[in-house]
Design a protein around this motif. Structure first.
Motif, PDB file in Angstrom:
ATOM      1  N   TYR A   1      48.134   1.598   2.516  1.00  0.00           N
ATOM      2  CA  TYR A   1      47.875   0.808   1.318  1.00  0.00           C
ATOM      3  C   TYR A   1      46.729  -0.153   1.576  1.00  0.00           C
ATOM      4  CZ  TYR A   1      52.626   2.420   0.257  1.00  0.00           C
ATOM      5  OH  TYR A   1      53.740   3.195   0.049  1.00  0.00           O
ATOM      6  N   ARG A   2      45.888  -0.357   0.567  1.00  0.00           N
ATOM      7  CA  ARG A   2      44.748  -1.245   0.753  1.00  0.00           C
ATOM      8  C   ARG A   2      44.422  -1.958  -0.557  1.00  0.00           C
ATOM      9  NH1 ARG A   2      43.501  -3.520   4.897  1.00  0.00           N
ATOM     10  NH2 ARG A   2      43.779  -1.531   5.971  1.00  0.00           N
ATOM     11  N   THR A   3      44.280  -3.293  -0.481  1.00  0.00           N
ATOM     12  CA  THR A   3      43.778  -4.078  -1.611  1.00  0.00           C
ATOM     13  C   THR A   3      42.585  -4.889  -1.128  1.00  0.00           C
ATOM     14  OG1 THR A   3      45.135  -6.034  -1.144  1.00  0.00           O
ATOM     15  CG2 THR A   3      46.114  -4.334  -2.545  1.00  0.00           C
ATOM     16  N   LEU A   4      41.969  -5.600  -2.030  1.00  0.00           N
ATOM     17  CA  LEU A   4      40.815  -6.422  -1.655  1.00  0.00           C
ATOM     18  C   LEU A   4      41.206  -7.436  -0.589  1.00  0.00           C
ATOM     19  CD1 LEU A   4      37.818  -6.991  -2.314  1.00  0.00           C
ATOM     20  CD2 LEU A   4      38.606  -8.653  -4.010  1.00  0.00           C
ATOM     21  N   GLY A   5      42.419  -7.963  -0.678  1.00  0.00           N
ATOM     22  CA  GLY A   5      42.915  -8.871   0.351  1.00  0.00           C
ATOM     23  C   GLY A   5      42.454 -10.304   0.210  1.00  0.00           C
ATOM     24  N   SER A   6      41.763 -10.623  -0.875  1.00  0.00           N
ATOM     25  CA  SER A   6      41.309 -11.992  -1.118  1.00  0.00           C
ATOM     26  C   SER A   6      41.283 -12.232  -2.617  1.00  0.00           C
ATOM     27  CB  SER A   6      39.915 -12.218  -0.529  1.00  0.00           C
ATOM     28  OG  SER A   6      38.954 -11.437  -1.219  1.00  0.00           O
ATOM     29  N   SER A   7      41.177 -13.496  -2.992  1.00  0.00           N
ATOM     30  CA  SER A   7      41.047 -13.829  -4.412  1.00  0.00           C
ATOM     31  C   SER A   7      39.696 -13.342  -4.933  1.00  0.00           C
ATOM     32  CB  SER A   7      41.153 -15.339  -4.607  1.00  0.00           C
ATOM     33  OG  SER A   7      42.412 -15.813  -4.179  1.00  0.00           O
ATOM     34  N   PHE A   8      39.650 -13.065  -6.225  1.00  0.00           N
ATOM     35  CA  PHE A   8      38.360 -12.768  -6.846  1.00  0.00           C
ATOM     36  C   PHE A   8      38.302 -13.432  -8.214  1.00  0.00           C
ATOM     37  CE2 PHE A   8      41.115  -9.135  -7.777  1.00  0.00           C
ATOM     38  CZ  PHE A   8      40.929  -8.908  -9.134  1.00  0.00           C
ATOM     39  N   VAL A   9      37.075 -13.711  -8.659  1.00  0.00           N
ATOM     40  CA  VAL A   9      36.846 -14.482  -9.884  1.00  0.00           C
ATOM     41  C   VAL A   9      36.144 -13.600 -10.906  1.00  0.00           C
ATOM     42  CG1 VAL A   9      35.681 -16.494 -10.881  1.00  0.00           C
ATOM     43  CG2 VAL A   9      36.736 -16.659  -8.611  1.00  0.00           C
ATOM     44  N   LEU A  10      36.631 -13.657 -12.153  1.00  0.00           N
ATOM     45  CA  LEU A  10      36.054 -12.870 -13.235  1.00  0.00           C
ATOM     46  C   LEU A  10      35.457 -13.779 -14.296  1.00  0.00           C
ATOM     47  CD1 LEU A  10      38.864 -10.196 -13.787  1.00  0.00           C
ATOM     48  CD2 LEU A  10      36.745  -9.941 -12.468  1.00  0.00           C
ATOM     49  N   ASN A  11      34.317 -13.407 -14.820  1.00  0.00           N
ATOM     50  CA  ASN A  11      33.651 -14.142 -15.877  1.00  0.00           C
ATOM     51  C   ASN A  11      34.519 -14.183 -17.146  1.00  0.00           C
ATOM     52  OD1 ASN A  11      31.211 -15.364 -17.100  1.00  0.00           O
ATOM     53  ND2 ASN A  11      31.223 -13.511 -18.341  1.00  0.00           N
ATOM     54  N   LYS A  12      34.271 -15.160 -18.000  1.00  0.00           N
ATOM     55  CA  LYS A  12      35.074 -15.367 -19.204  1.00  0.00           C
ATOM     56  C   LYS A  12      35.088 -14.156 -20.133  1.00  0.00           C
ATOM     57  CE  LYS A  12      31.239 -17.425 -21.762  1.00  0.00           C
ATOM     58  NZ  LYS A  12      30.768 -18.592 -22.532  1.00  0.00           N
ATOM     59  N   ASP A  13      34.075 -13.309 -20.072  1.00  0.00           N
ATOM     60  CA  ASP A  13      33.997 -12.163 -20.977  1.00  0.00           C
ATOM     61  C   ASP A  13      34.757 -10.942 -20.462  1.00  0.00           C
ATOM     62  OD1 ASP A  13      32.352 -13.612 -22.704  1.00  0.00           O
ATOM     63  OD2 ASP A  13      30.553 -13.044 -21.588  1.00  0.00           O
ATOM     64  N   ARG A  14      35.262 -10.991 -19.257  1.00  0.00           N
ATOM     65  CA  ARG A  14      35.976  -9.858 -18.684  1.00  0.00           C
ATOM     66  C   ARG A  14      37.400  -9.755 -19.233  1.00  0.00           C
ATOM     67  NH1 ARG A  14      32.293  -6.534 -16.122  1.00  0.00           N
ATOM     68  NH2 ARG A  14      31.052  -7.699 -14.595  1.00  0.00           N
ATOM     69  N   LYS A  15      37.905  -8.535 -19.268  1.00  0.00           N
ATOM     70  CA  LYS A  15      39.306  -8.295 -19.622  1.00  0.00           C
ATOM     71  C   LYS A  15      40.015  -7.736 -18.402  1.00  0.00           C
ATOM     72  CE  LYS A  15      40.517  -4.633 -21.964  1.00  0.00           C
ATOM     73  NZ  LYS A  15      40.741  -3.624 -23.031  1.00  0.00           N
ATOM     74  N   LEU A  16      41.123  -8.347 -18.043  1.00  0.00           N
ATOM     75  CA  LEU A  16      41.912  -7.913 -16.893  1.00  0.00           C
ATOM     76  C   LEU A  16      43.189  -7.250 -17.395  1.00  0.00           C
ATOM     77  CD1 LEU A  16      42.326  -8.084 -13.714  1.00  0.00           C
ATOM     78  CD2 LEU A  16      43.665 -10.141 -14.206  1.00  0.00           C
ATOM     79  N   THR A  17      43.480  -6.068 -16.870  1.00  0.00           N
ATOM     80  CA  THR A  17      44.708  -5.372 -17.238  1.00  0.00           C
ATOM     81  C   THR A  17      45.528  -5.121 -15.978  1.00  0.00           C
ATOM     82  OG1 THR A  17      43.605  -4.260 -19.094  1.00  0.00           O
ATOM     83  CG2 THR A  17      45.707  -3.352 -18.361  1.00  0.00           C
ATOM     84  N   LEU A  18      46.802  -5.486 -16.032  1.00  0.00           N
ATOM     85  CA  LEU A  18      47.732  -5.252 -14.933  1.00  0.00           C
ATOM     86  C   LEU A  18      48.786  -4.267 -15.417  1.00  0.00           C
ATOM     87  CD1 LEU A  18      48.256  -8.955 -13.733  1.00  0.00           C
ATOM     88  CD2 LEU A  18      46.496  -7.329 -13.011  1.00  0.00           C
ATOM     89  N   ARG A  19      48.780  -3.066 -14.858  1.00  0.00           N
ATOM     90  CA  ARG A  19      49.737  -2.037 -15.243  1.00  0.00           C
ATOM     91  C   ARG A  19      50.835  -1.939 -14.188  1.00  0.00           C
ATOM     92  NH1 ARG A  19      45.518   2.681 -17.332  1.00  0.00           N
ATOM     93  NH2 ARG A  19      44.939   1.626 -19.291  1.00  0.00           N
TER      94      ARG A  19
END
Length: 266
Positions: free
Chosen positions: A194-212
């Motif tokens: 298993y592998r994730t980025l492993g750190s926090s990341f920042v998204l600009n105000k115009d981005r849409k984040l989806t968690l499934r």
């Protein structure tokens, strides 16, 4: 300039506050302010307590866009959202009367659950497992697959919320003048499989984040909105964005966000 003179106090019931509340009301009425019994009748909403009380005041009043919020702390409470305390209430009244008063605008996160119910939060939304098993979440940015997270959960924070739960997971503290959301991990699993980025990341105000949420038996996660937890059955996905709504708060002069961060943490 619209006259703002109708004040609503939000605070947890506390017998030790009764006399102080009475004196605050009298001081405000002497300055020409009117007290109202319902938050929807007010154009000024004042919380009395720490940041948790401020968050509750905003939530219980419906994230009002047409009023000003202000936070008053007591002597034993911290206040990254609260510029005033019980000892300088008159300064708060003076600030409301000053046409040159400074107003902060804090972005609000919108959360859609399963494309149906919508919720808002000022600090953060968190998704956590409720059973002794890692939760599996597919992370999409603007509908493009980014990663699959396995672990205890994820936190999505506003800049002002970055000093809360997010900071305790070693996320970065973000300047509130940067409208964005920050995604931080809770005990992610990272190994050869298993592998994730492993750190926090920042998204600009115009981005849409989806968690499934992977439907693998962990279908009843706890969704935390600021300082309230919601147990929603059969969560399939969360869509998170900054919709443009802001909470307007009154700023005490010479008391910047970074001044308050320094007093709180350094």
């Amino acid at each position: 300039m619209v006259a703002r003179n109708k004040i609503y106090f939000y605070y947890a019931p506390d017998d030790t506050l009764a006399d102080k509340i009475t004196s605050l009301r009298k001081a405000a009425e002497d300055e020409g302010f009117e007290f109202v019994e319902q938050a929807n009748e007010a154009n000024i909403i004042v919380s009395i307590g720490g940041d948790g009380t401020f968050l509750q005041a905003v939530r219980k009043s419906g994230f009002r866009q047409d009023c000003l919020y202000a936070g008053i702390t007591r002597t034993d409470e911290s206040g990254l959202y609260c510029d005033f305390n019980l000892d300088n209430f008159n300064e708060l009244l003076h600030t409301f009367r000053n046409e040159e008063m400074e107003v902060r605008r804090f972005p609000v996160i919108k959360v859609e659950v399963n494309g149906e119910s919508s919720f808002y939060c000022l600090n953060e939304v968190s998704v956590r497992s409720t059973i002794i098993k890692s939760i599996v979440i597919d992370v999409l940015i603007d509908d493009d697959y980014f990663e699959t997270f396995r672990g205890d959960g994820l936190i999505v924070a506003t800049p002002t919320g970055s000093t809360g739960y997010n900071k305790s997971t070693h996320g970065a503290v973000i300047d509130p003048k940067i409208p964005c959301i920050q995604v931080s991990e809770l005990a992610s699993i990272n190994n050869n499989r298993y592998r994730t980025l492993g750190s926090s990341f920042v998204l600009n105000k115009d981005r849409k984040l989806t968690l499934r949420i992977r439907q693998d038996g962990n279908d009843y996660p706890i969704v935390g909105l600021d300082n309230e937890a919601y147990s929603i059955k059969n969560i399939q996905d969360l869509t998170i964005s900054l919709e443009g709504n802001v909470i307007k708060t009154v700023k005490l002069k010479n008391n910047s966000y970074w001044d308050r961060v320094k007093r709180t943490f350094l």
